[in-house]
Design a protein around this motif. Sequence first.
Motif, short mmCIF file in Angstrom:
data_model
loop_
_atom_site.label_atom_id
_atom_site.label_comp_id
_atom_site.label_asym_id
_atom_site.label_seq_id
_atom_site.Cartn_x
_atom_site.Cartn_y
_atom_site.Cartn_z
N PRO A 195 0.83 -1.22 0.00
CA PRO A 195 0.00 0.00 0.00
C PRO A 195 0.86 1.26 0.00
CG PRO A 195 0.04 -1.00 2.18
CD PRO A 195 0.74 -1.95 1.27
N GLY A 196 0.27 2.34 -0.49
CA GLY A 196 0.98 3.61 -0.49
C GLY A 196 0.42 4.53 -1.55
N THR A 197 1.11 5.64 -1.77
CA THR A 197 0.66 6.68 -2.71
C THR A 197 1.23 6.44 -4.09
OG1 THR A 197 0.53 8.30 -0.90
CG2 THR A 197 0.64 9.17 -3.14
N ILE A 198 0.41 6.66 -5.11
CA ILE A 198 0.88 6.71 -6.49
C ILE A 198 0.47 8.06 -7.07
CG2 ILE A 198 0.86 4.22 -6.93
CD1 ILE A 198 -1.87 4.54 -8.23
N VAL A 199 1.10 8.43 -8.16
CA VAL A 199 0.82 9.70 -8.80
C VAL A 199 0.64 9.46 -10.30
CG1 VAL A 199 1.63 12.04 -9.27
CG2 VAL A 199 2.16 10.96 -7.07
N VAL A 200 -0.44 9.99 -10.86
CA VAL A 200 -0.70 9.89 -12.29
C VAL A 200 -0.40 11.24 -12.94
CG1 VAL A 200 -2.48 9.57 -14.04
CG2 VAL A 200 -2.44 8.10 -12.03
N ARG A 201 0.42 11.21 -13.98
CA ARG A 201 0.77 12.44 -14.67
C ARG A 201 -0.50 13.09 -15.25
NH1 ARG A 201 5.73 13.81 -16.20
NH2 ARG A 201 6.45 11.65 -16.19
N LEU A 247 1.83 -0.10 -11.39
CA LEU A 247 1.10 0.14 -10.13
C LEU A 247 2.02 -0.18 -8.96
CD1 LEU A 247 -2.41 -1.31 -11.05
CD2 LEU A 247 -1.82 1.09 -10.70
N ARG A 248 2.90 0.77 -8.67
CA ARG A 248 3.87 0.61 -7.59
C ARG A 248 3.87 1.86 -6.71
NH1 ARG A 248 7.23 -0.42 -11.90
NH2 ARG A 248 8.53 1.37 -11.33
N ARG A 249 4.01 1.65 -5.42
CA ARG A 249 4.05 2.75 -4.46
C ARG A 249 5.15 3.73 -4.84
NH1 ARG A 249 5.08 0.20 0.97
NH2 ARG A 249 7.12 -0.15 0.02
N GLY A 250 4.78 5.03 -4.83
CA GLY A 250 5.74 6.08 -5.12
C GLY A 250 5.97 6.34 -6.60
N ASN A 251 5.28 5.60 -7.46
CA ASN A 251 5.54 5.70 -8.89
C ASN A 251 4.77 6.86 -9.52
OD1 ASN A 251 6.85 4.78 -11.17
ND2 ASN A 251 5.25 3.34 -11.76
N LEU A 252 5.41 7.53 -10.50
CA LEU A 252 4.74 8.51 -11.34
C LEU A 252 4.32 7.80 -12.62
CD1 LEU A 252 3.83 11.36 -12.17
CD2 LEU A 252 6.17 11.79 -12.94
N ILE A 253 3.02 7.75 -12.89
CA ILE A 253 2.47 6.93 -13.97
C ILE A 253 1.96 7.83 -15.09
CG2 ILE A 253 0.69 5.25 -14.55
CD1 ILE A 253 0.70 4.51 -11.52
N THR A 254 2.31 7.49 -16.32
CA THR A 254 1.77 8.18 -17.48
C THR A 254 0.71 7.34 -18.18
OG1 THR A 254 3.82 9.40 -17.84
CG2 THR A 254 2.30 9.25 -19.70
N GLY A 255 0.98 6.08 -18.41
CA GLY A 255 0.03 5.19 -19.05
C GLY A 255 -0.06 5.41 -20.55
N GLU A 256 -0.98 4.69 -21.18
CA GLU A 256 -1.19 4.73 -22.62
C GLU A 256 -2.57 5.28 -22.93
OE1 GLU A 256 -1.62 1.49 -26.30
OE2 GLU A 256 -1.57 0.83 -24.20
#
Length: 354
Positions: free
Chosen positions: A245-251, A294-303
């Motif tokens: 568990p933890g925080t993720i960030v989506v661009r 989908l990992r804690r602390g990750n900055l995600i951009t996606g498709e």
Amino acid sequence: MRLGSRKGISSRNFLAALTLVLAGGGLLYLSATSLVAKPVTPLPGPVTTRVSVIPITFDPYNPKKTKFGKLTFRGGLNMFARSAHFGGYSAIALDQSGTTLLAVSDGGSWMRARLDHDGRRLNGLSDVTLGPILDRDGKPVRSVARQDAEGLALIAGETRNGTALVSFERDHRIMRYPFTPERFGPSNGEVPLPKAARSMGDNLGLEAIATIRVGRMKGTVVAFSERLKDRNGNLIGWLIGGRAPGTIVVRRLGGFDITGAAGLPDGGLLLLERRFRYSEGVKMRIRRIKAADLRRGNLITGEVLLEASDILNIDNMEGIAVHRARDGETVMTLMSDDNFSAFQRSLIMQFTLP
């Protein structure tokens, strides 16, 4: 007049007319809250209702077109019902066969319906039941601050009998609801919110939740606010429970906000996003996030799978669900929240993912 057609008018007049149309549409969209007919009193119990539909194409000017972005359109419906409690659907779930839909409304109610198909194409809703979400005391939720359901995720069972998590904004919380064909609740527990969630605005709360059912993140609940941003302006989400568990960030891309999320059969995630501007109306976007991201602390951009403006057949798209069809295709179902407004629509549509 189809936008973009200048036959019979000058360029200057065309641009002036286009500006008025966009501005007028924007005013109608934003003024919808002043024209709502949201039910004043909740449903006392489950009731059946009939839903009439008008089939829609995704591109009204090119009805034979089916390819949009990386998705394939399978059909859609504009839905109508005489019940004042029909509408406002902010989140949906489907059973594994894609046959039975469960939806929650920001008016404090739920809907269950059978999705009828003509081959692969969605062509109607039947066996429609509406009912109240029950509060802790076993009575229908009456407080406007507590009715605003925005996210829905199944954690056990299917769409007729099971347990679901529902996220609410205004009175920010994630509640656990057992349900049957006749009842939704009362809640038997609450999921503790991350500390950062306490700073969410009244109308910018927990807009989307989803469960990851396979892979290394199995059992994790993914939750997003509509527009809670970090110092870099990106959108904050949380992995709740599970192994990490933890925080993720989506661009945050292009000023879009998150309105819905759904887990994918491979352990990844779909995000439904919305953007509104006076000058352009409403837009919708679908992004796919890989399971590995989908990992804690990750900055995600996606498709980005699809981005659409309201020149196409969209409205205030908020509900999203995914199921695997009999032929093996992964099917995405979208639904709009009409805000109980005469100027908005309750739409449902389906696409096939690549």
